[in-house]
Design an enzyme around this catalytic site. Sequence first.
Site, short mmCIF file in Angstrom:
data_model
loop_
_atom_site.label_atom_id
_atom_site.label_comp_id
_atom_site.label_asym_id
_atom_site.label_seq_id
_atom_site.Cartn_x
_atom_site.Cartn_y
_atom_site.Cartn_z
N LYS A 196 -3.03 35.22 2.53
CA LYS A 196 -1.90 34.23 3.22
C LYS A 196 -2.79 33.82 4.60
O LYS A 196 -3.56 34.18 5.28
CB LYS A 196 -0.78 35.02 3.97
N LYS A 200 -3.77 39.90 11.96
CA LYS A 200 -2.61 39.60 12.39
C LYS A 200 -1.48 40.01 11.74
O LYS A 200 -0.54 40.46 11.95
CB LYS A 200 -2.36 37.90 12.58
N LYS A 236 -7.46 31.33 4.72
CA LYS A 236 -7.44 30.01 5.73
C LYS A 236 -8.21 28.99 4.88
O LYS A 236 -9.28 29.35 4.12
CB LYS A 236 -7.93 30.20 7.11
N SER A 240 7.00 32.79 7.40
CA SER A 240 6.36 32.66 5.99
C SER A 240 6.61 33.62 5.02
O SER A 240 6.85 33.37 3.81
CB SER A 240 4.83 32.41 6.18
N ASP A 242 2.90 44.24 10.66
CA ASP A 242 3.43 44.56 9.46
C ASP A 242 4.07 43.54 8.32
O ASP A 242 4.96 43.81 7.76
CB ASP A 242 4.48 45.61 9.63
N HIS A 297 -6.98 43.59 0.91
CA HIS A 297 -6.41 45.10 0.67
C HIS A 297 -5.01 44.91 0.22
O HIS A 297 -4.46 46.01 0.05
CB HIS A 297 -6.56 45.53 2.15
P1 NAD Z 1 -0.49 20.68 15.36
O1 NAD Z 1 -1.33 19.83 14.87
O2 NAD Z 1 0.88 20.26 15.13
O3 NAD Z 1 -0.53 20.22 17.10
C1 NAD Z 1 -1.70 20.56 17.93
C2 NAD Z 1 -1.63 19.80 19.06
O4 NAD Z 1 -2.71 19.86 19.98
C3 NAD Z 1 -1.63 18.35 18.64
O5 NAD Z 1 -0.56 17.37 19.51
C4 NAD Z 1 -3.05 17.74 19.28
O6 NAD Z 1 -2.79 16.28 19.67
C5 NAD Z 1 -3.22 18.71 20.50
N1 NAD Z 1 -4.66 18.78 20.91
C6 NAD Z 1 -5.68 18.89 20.24
N2 NAD Z 1 -6.78 19.10 21.05
C7 NAD Z 1 -6.16 19.06 22.33
C8 NAD Z 1 -7.11 19.19 23.22
N3 NAD Z 1 -8.37 19.24 23.55
N4 NAD Z 1 -6.26 19.00 24.61
C9 NAD Z 1 -4.83 18.97 24.44
N5 NAD Z 1 -4.24 18.94 23.30
C10 NAD Z 1 -4.77 18.99 22.31
O7 NAD Z 1 -0.97 22.10 15.17
P2 NAD Z 1 -0.10 23.47 15.61
O8 NAD Z 1 0.21 23.93 14.05
O9 NAD Z 1 0.66 23.41 16.53
O10 NAD Z 1 -1.27 24.29 15.59
C11 NAD Z 1 -2.11 24.50 16.93
C12 NAD Z 1 -2.81 25.88 17.06
O11 NAD Z 1 -1.72 26.98 16.84
C13 NAD Z 1 -3.97 26.03 16.13
O12 NAD Z 1 -4.87 26.86 16.39
C14 NAD Z 1 -3.30 26.80 14.99
O13 NAD Z 1 -4.42 27.34 14.24
C15 NAD Z 1 -2.25 27.79 15.85
N6 NAD Z 1 -1.27 28.33 14.97
C16 NAD Z 1 -0.46 27.51 14.22
C17 NAD Z 1 0.72 28.11 13.52
C18 NAD Z 1 1.74 27.08 12.81
O14 NAD Z 1 2.72 27.93 12.22
N7 NAD Z 1 1.70 25.90 12.69
C19 NAD Z 1 0.71 29.60 13.43
C20 NAD Z 1 -0.26 30.17 13.98
C21 NAD Z 1 -1.24 29.79 14.93
#
Ligand code: NAD
Length: 467
Positions: A69, A93, A105, A360, A98, A64
Amino acid sequence: MAKYKFFAEVNKNFDKAAAYTKHPKGLLEHIKSCNTVYRVAFPLRRDNGSVETIHGWRAEHSHHKLPTKGGIRYAMSVNEDEVMALAALMTYKCAVVDVPFGGAKGGIKIDKSKYSQAELERITRRFTFELVKKNFIGPGVDVPAPDYGTGEQEMSWIMDTYKAMTHDLNAEGCVTGKPVAQGGIRGRREATGLGVYYGTRECCSNAEDMKAVGLTTGIEGKRVIVQGLGNVGYHAAKFFMEGGAVITGIAEFEGGIFNPKGLDVEKVFQHRKETGSILHFPGAQNVTPSTELLTYECDILIPAALENQLNETNAHLIKAKIIAEAANGPTTSEAHNIIKSRGALIIPDSFINAGGVTVSYFEWLKNLSHVRFGRMEKRHEERSYLKLAQAIEEMSSKSFSVDRIRELSLGADERELVYSGLEDTMIVAYNEINEIRKRNDVDLRTAAFISSINKIAVLYEQMGIFP
Ligand code: NAD
């Protein structure tokens, strides 16, 4: 539908919210559906000469708005259902805060720790090549970003591959979360964690809402437990600590650590770097398995690892008064209901972790405009502030100290502008969804879905597609 569990969970939340809107059924069905999914398998020559098949996906949930992204994830959990669900969450999200993008993904099903740096580079470049071939990447088409298991390094490889294959003038805008030297933006690395902080702080500033969960206003002194010390968890914990919260627990893969007097996040991070584990951190008690820590007494629980961490097996044990869903989909719908029935406030992922996509968006704007934020106006602003300060001195016959003059006349640089834009985004969006929550007597997750459904539906309705 049994094949699509996580996507079905997202759709369950959508349906719940859709009941509070008046849009035609056909339109709601269209908004909910995942538009396109690209599945790819390609060979990887490993460093030892053997060949392995790598599986990857890219889902574009909604067109849309363009570009679509969403991050690219490297994890063994990656599958078609997961990328579709996460792409859908991206659509909602972006609408909540906005940000003018459709949701997407991607992911590659690998355990990153089993590959060398050179192998990861080959995987990332080949995946990008496949995306370019099928027109699943481009500054006006689909723009990936970091997610679980990926970071600046992977984004840099993606951009370089795209640039080499297309010679697009706007190539830097094909991906966000890049290193600053390659068109990245200051503040993107910490953006999601900082957004979690700003959003939760806004929630905690509402006296009536805090009273309802048995807390006082403000972040200061609140006991916080964080799961996952990666990009999002580490930065969130750091900003909460700087804001005066007490980080009492941190949970990682290998186990958790707990100290009711507080953990120094930076020191824990360094300790993990040096020893390979957060366990045995001086002054803290080890907690194994780390999931135990999720059930400890605290004010704010921040799951920042992966989906389904709060589920029907542990939800009734969770004592936190506020859950800030930094990860995507950390709470199953059963767990959501159990936690909610206890009176806790769940700040949903579709709002609280939107800081990443918000910054972003700023990075993408910077790439398209080919100029750093603040470059044109900083010095001009500083001169104007200085003149103003001098005029005040003349009128009051008093002088500011040199340090005060410097402080008063400082123009905003890129990071400050990014922080300001992010802070405003999170504050405005929180109040918007909180108002919808109160008006409809629903929870914040449903309110966030109502907000995004309405914003997307209006767009289609105005185009005359679904009158
Ligand atoms: P990342 O890989 O940098 O870090 C994730 C951390 O979680 C790692 O240190 C890993 O060892 C730990 N981990 C994994 N399984 C675990 C468990 N069962 N118990 C405890 N720790 C555990 O990833 P991230 O970028 O920080 O992303 C984390 C979450 O945030 C994801 O769900 C991702 O989709 C979401 N997210 C990330 C962003 C971003 O900008 N990176 C943006 C929005 C949402």
